[in-house]
Design a protein around this motif. Sequence first.
Motif, PDB file in Angstrom:
ATOM      1  N   MET A 102       3.788 -12.535  48.602  1.00  0.00           N
ATOM      2  CA  MET A 102       3.525 -11.497  47.616  1.00  0.00           C
ATOM      3  C   MET A 102       3.863 -12.063  46.238  1.00  0.00           C
ATOM      4  N   THR A 103       2.913 -11.973  45.349  1.00  0.00           N
ATOM      5  CA  THR A 103       3.098 -12.511  44.003  1.00  0.00           C
ATOM      6  C   THR A 103       3.398 -11.382  43.013  1.00  0.00           C
ATOM      7  N   LEU A 104       3.771 -11.789  41.833  1.00  0.00           N
ATOM      8  CA  LEU A 104       4.020 -10.809  40.772  1.00  0.00           C
ATOM      9  C   LEU A 104       2.752 -10.031  40.444  1.00  0.00           C
ATOM     10  N   THR A 105       1.615 -10.666  40.564  1.00  0.00           N
ATOM     11  CA  THR A 105       0.337  -9.982  40.333  1.00  0.00           C
ATOM     12  C   THR A 105       0.114  -8.880  41.360  1.00  0.00           C
ATOM     13  N   ASP A 106       0.459  -9.143  42.631  1.00  0.00           N
ATOM     14  CA  ASP A 106       0.334  -8.121  43.682  1.00  0.00           C
ATOM     15  C   ASP A 106       1.225  -6.923  43.387  1.00  0.00           C
ATOM     16  N   ILE A 107       2.446  -7.194  42.973  1.00  0.00           N
ATOM     17  CA  ILE A 107       3.380  -6.112  42.654  1.00  0.00           C
ATOM     18  C   ILE A 107       2.867  -5.309  41.464  1.00  0.00           C
ATOM     19  N   GLY A 108       2.405  -6.004  40.437  1.00  0.00           N
ATOM     20  CA  GLY A 108       1.850  -5.328  39.263  1.00  0.00           C
ATOM     21  C   GLY A 108       0.634  -4.497  39.615  1.00  0.00           C
ATOM     22  N   THR A 109      -0.219  -5.018  40.495  1.00  0.00           N
ATOM     23  CA  THR A 109      -1.403  -4.276  40.924  1.00  0.00           C
ATOM     24  C   THR A 109      -0.997  -3.012  41.669  1.00  0.00           C
ATOM     25  N   GLY A 116      11.374  12.388  51.719  1.00  0.00           N
ATOM     26  CA  GLY A 116      11.321  11.116  51.000  1.00  0.00           C
ATOM     27  C   GLY A 116      11.436   9.926  51.929  1.00  0.00           C
ATOM     28  N   LEU A 117      12.357  10.001  52.900  1.00  0.00           N
ATOM     29  CA  LEU A 117      12.514   8.913  53.860  1.00  0.00           C
ATOM     30  C   LEU A 117      11.272   8.756  54.729  1.00  0.00           C
ATOM     31  N   LEU A 118      10.689   9.870  55.137  1.00  0.00           N
ATOM     32  CA  LEU A 118       9.462   9.827  55.930  1.00  0.00           C
ATOM     33  C   LEU A 118       8.325   9.180  55.135  1.00  0.00           C
ATOM     34  N   THR A 119       8.252   9.470  53.852  1.00  0.00           N
ATOM     35  CA  THR A 119       7.232   8.883  52.996  1.00  0.00           C
ATOM     36  C   THR A 119       7.427   7.371  52.882  1.00  0.00           C
ATOM     37  N   VAL A 120       8.668   6.941  52.713  1.00  0.00           N
ATOM     38  CA  VAL A 120       8.965   5.507  52.624  1.00  0.00           C
ATOM     39  C   VAL A 120       8.582   4.805  53.923  1.00  0.00           C
ATOM     40  N   VAL A 121       8.977   5.381  55.045  1.00  0.00           N
ATOM     41  CA  VAL A 121       8.666   4.771  56.348  1.00  0.00           C
ATOM     42  C   VAL A 121       7.159   4.704  56.563  1.00  0.00           C
ATOM     43  N   THR A 122       6.454   5.759  56.209  1.00  0.00           N
ATOM     44  CA  THR A 122       4.995   5.769  56.348  1.00  0.00           C
ATOM     45  C   THR A 122       4.363   4.669  55.489  1.00  0.00           C
ATOM     46  N   GLY A 123       4.839   4.520  54.271  1.00  0.00           N
ATOM     47  CA  GLY A 123       4.333   3.463  53.396  1.00  0.00           C
ATOM     48  C   GLY A 123       4.608   2.074  53.942  1.00  0.00           C
ATOM     49  N   LEU A 124       5.802   1.873  54.482  1.00  0.00           N
ATOM     50  CA  LEU A 124       6.136   0.572  55.059  1.00  0.00           C
ATOM     51  C   LEU A 124       5.266   0.255  56.273  1.00  0.00           C
ATOM     52  N   ILE A 125       5.053   1.253  57.123  1.00  0.00           N
ATOM     53  CA  ILE A 125       4.184   1.051  58.292  1.00  0.00           C
ATOM     54  C   ILE A 125       2.762   0.718  57.855  1.00  0.00           C
ATOM     55  N   LEU A 126       2.269   1.434  56.859  1.00  0.00           N
ATOM     56  CA  LEU A 126       0.920   1.170  56.350  1.00  0.00           C
ATOM     57  C   LEU A 126       0.817  -0.254  55.804  1.00  0.00           C
ATOM     58  N   LEU A 127       1.817  -0.670  55.022  1.00  0.00           N
ATOM     59  CA  LEU A 127       1.821  -2.049  54.515  1.00  0.00           C
ATOM     60  C   LEU A 127       1.866  -3.068  55.638  1.00  0.00           C
ATOM     61  N   TRP A 128       2.653  -2.784  56.664  1.00  0.00           N
ATOM     62  CA  TRP A 128       2.780  -3.698  57.796  1.00  0.00           C
ATOM     63  C   TRP A 128       1.432  -3.857  58.507  1.00  0.00           C
ATOM     64  N   PHE A 129       0.722  -2.736  58.708  1.00  0.00           N
ATOM     65  CA  PHE A 129      -0.589  -2.809  59.350  1.00  0.00           C
ATOM     66  C   PHE A 129      -1.606  -3.541  58.484  1.00  0.00           C
ATOM     67  N   LEU A 130      -1.569  -3.287  57.181  1.00  0.00           N
ATOM     68  CA  LEU A 130      -2.547  -3.898  56.284  1.00  0.00           C
ATOM     69  C   LEU A 130      -2.324  -5.394  56.101  1.00  0.00           C
ATOM     70  N   HIS A 131      -1.064  -5.820  56.134  1.00  0.00           N
ATOM     71  CA  HIS A 131      -0.752  -7.234  55.890  1.00  0.00           C
ATOM     72  C   HIS A 131      -0.329  -7.964  57.148  1.00  0.00           C
ATOM     73  N   GLY A 132      -0.350  -7.273  58.295  1.00  0.00           N
ATOM     74  CA  GLY A 132       0.114  -7.877  59.536  1.00  0.00           C
ATOM     75  C   GLY A 132      -0.947  -8.671  60.141  1.00  0.00           C
TER      76      GLY A 132
END
Length: 63
Positions: free
Chosen positions: A1-8, A47-63
């Motif tokens: 993950m680059t700074l550009t990815d984080i900025g995007t 809030g915790l459920l939202t964070v976990v959902t986001g992490l799972i989504l990222l894991w699927f997209l980048h896994g």
Amino acid sequence: MTLTDIGTGIAMVLILKGLVYALAPSLVERLLEALREMPLEMRRNLGLLTVVTGLILLWFLHG
């Protein structure tokens, strides 16, 4: 993950939030009212459920 990815990612969040405020400001007000009426623990769990959902989504997209 680059700074550009984080900025995007941050830019996309800002765009989506801006669209919500621009297109449905009354909906935002109703949502804030509903959140104020929720117990603190329920808001924390949401809030915790939202964070976990986001992490799972990222894991699927980048896994």
